[in-house]
Design an enzyme around this catalytic site. Structure first.
Site, mmCIF file in Angstrom:
data_model
loop_
_atom_site.group_PDB
_atom_site.id
_atom_site.type_symbol
_atom_site.label_atom_id
_atom_site.label_comp_id
_atom_site.label_asym_id
_atom_site.label_seq_id
_atom_site.Cartn_x
_atom_site.Cartn_y
_atom_site.Cartn_z
ATOM 1 C CB ILE A 94 -10.647 0.378 -3.774
ATOM 2 C CG1 ILE A 94 -10.330 1.179 -2.501
ATOM 3 C CG2 ILE A 94 -10.770 -1.113 -3.466
ATOM 4 C CD1 ILE A 94 -11.461 1.195 -1.490
ATOM 5 C CG ASN A 111 -0.511 -0.021 -2.358
ATOM 6 O OD1 ASN A 111 -0.415 1.012 -3.019
ATOM 7 N ND2 ASN A 111 -1.138 -0.056 -1.192
ATOM 8 C CG HIS A 113 -0.678 1.456 3.557
ATOM 9 N ND1 HIS A 113 -1.852 2.046 3.138
ATOM 10 C CD2 HIS A 113 -0.735 1.437 4.912
ATOM 11 C CE1 HIS A 113 -2.584 2.354 4.187
ATOM 12 N NE2 HIS A 113 -1.939 2.004 5.283
ATOM 13 C CD GLU A 147 -7.697 -8.520 3.636
ATOM 14 O OE1 GLU A 147 -7.655 -8.051 4.779
ATOM 15 O OE2 GLU A 147 -7.203 -9.614 3.318
ATOM 16 C CD GLU A 178 5.078 6.585 1.405
ATOM 17 O OE1 GLU A 178 4.682 6.501 0.234
ATOM 18 O OE2 GLU A 178 4.454 7.221 2.272
HETATM 19 C C1 GRF Z 1 2.192 8.200 -0.463
HETATM 20 O O1 GRF Z 1 2.266 8.526 0.900
HETATM 21 C C2 GRF Z 1 1.607 6.837 -0.622
HETATM 22 O O2 GRF Z 1 2.016 5.935 0.350
HETATM 23 C C3 GRF Z 1 0.151 7.152 -0.484
HETATM 24 O O3 GRF Z 1 -0.025 8.338 -1.203
HETATM 25 C C4 GRF Z 1 1.177 9.078 -1.179
HETATM 26 C C5 GRF Z 1 1.563 9.355 -2.591
HETATM 27 O O4 GRF Z 1 2.605 10.264 -2.685
HETATM 28 N N1 GRF Z 1 -0.667 6.060 -0.885
HETATM 29 P P1 GRF Z 1 3.296 10.555 -4.101
HETATM 30 O O5 GRF Z 1 2.200 10.794 -5.113
HETATM 31 O O6 GRF Z 1 4.139 9.374 -4.444
HETATM 32 O O7 GRF Z 1 4.092 11.792 -3.875
#
Ligand code: GRF
Length: 213
Positions: A94, A111, A113, A147, A178
């Site tokens: 954080i 970021n 998430h 936050e 992602e």
């Molecule tokens: C991902 O799921 C991200 O959203 C979370 O941690 C994971 C990281 O995966 N915060 P990587 O290191 O990019 O493989």
């Protein structure tokens, strides 16, 4: 001018790899100029080096160091590369106002998430989504503020939750989303009017997204 991108990561670095490869393929108008980890030996560093990222840095917390002091060192290291965008890609710390409110960085930190914010903030987005019984999970990119997971949302992608999912299977489906969402988000930082990637990128099967992306 292509964006200068600094990535912060703590673990496997698969999001960093996806972003770097899309930069190198010309799908993102940017270049990953540095990868920083707080976890010495984390796989993200070797992967960054394999991809030819010019600068990699292991920056562990020193014994007794305060959060603010660590964040000041991190801020100085990041600022030395004059980034246009700082991407938190699985960076499991954080960050305090020392970093996120720095005048040169505020508003330029993104970021990823692994949940559909504003639900399921915190370190266990996939686990908490599954436990809540949601039928759509997903991932969110957002600007970072002081936050936790609370800054303005940039993009989201949703994936279905299957009846037999466990944390591992759902996390894999979210992670595939992602790998698409984060590069797309960064590209839109470079060109907010960039044409949709629809039809010319490998959006994973089953991922729901807003077609305007
Ligand atoms: C991902 O799921 C991200 O959203 C979370 O941690 C994971 C990281 O995966 N915060 P990587 O290191 O990019 O493989």
């Amino acid at each position: 001018m292509p964006l200068r991108i600094v990535v912060l990561a703590s673990g496997s670095g698969s999001n960093m790899v996806s972003l770097t490869k899309k930069c190198q393929a010309g799908l993102v108008d940017g270049s990953v100029v540095m990868v920083v980890t707080d976890k010495p030996g984390a796989p993200c560093i070797a992967k960054a080096q394999d991809l030819g990222v010019p600068v990699t840095l292991e920056l562990p917390v020193e014994p007794g160091e305060t959060r603010a002091d660590y964040d000041a060192r991190l801020r100085d290291a990041v600022a030395s590369e004059s980034p246009d965008v700082v991407v938190l890609a699985g960076f499991m710390r954080i960050l305090t106002p020392t970093f996120v409110d720095d005048p040169g960085l505020a508003g330029h930190i993104v970021n990823i998430h692994p949940a559909l914010l504003p639900s399921f903030k915190g370190a266990h987005g996939v686990r908490d989504s599954l436990a809540a019984g949601v039928k759509l999970a997903g991932c969110t990119t957002h600007l970072v503020t002081a936050e936790l997971d609370g800054g303005p949302i940039l993009l989201q992608a949703a994936v279905p939750v299957m009846p037999d999912d466990d944390q591992e299977t759902l996390a894999a489906r979210v992670l595939a989303a992602e790998h698409w969402l984060l590069p797309r988000t960064v590209h839109l930082q470079a060109d907010p009017h960039a044409p949709s990637w629809q039809g010319r990128d490998d959006i994973p099967d089953g991922v729901l997204w807003s077609p305007g992306f």
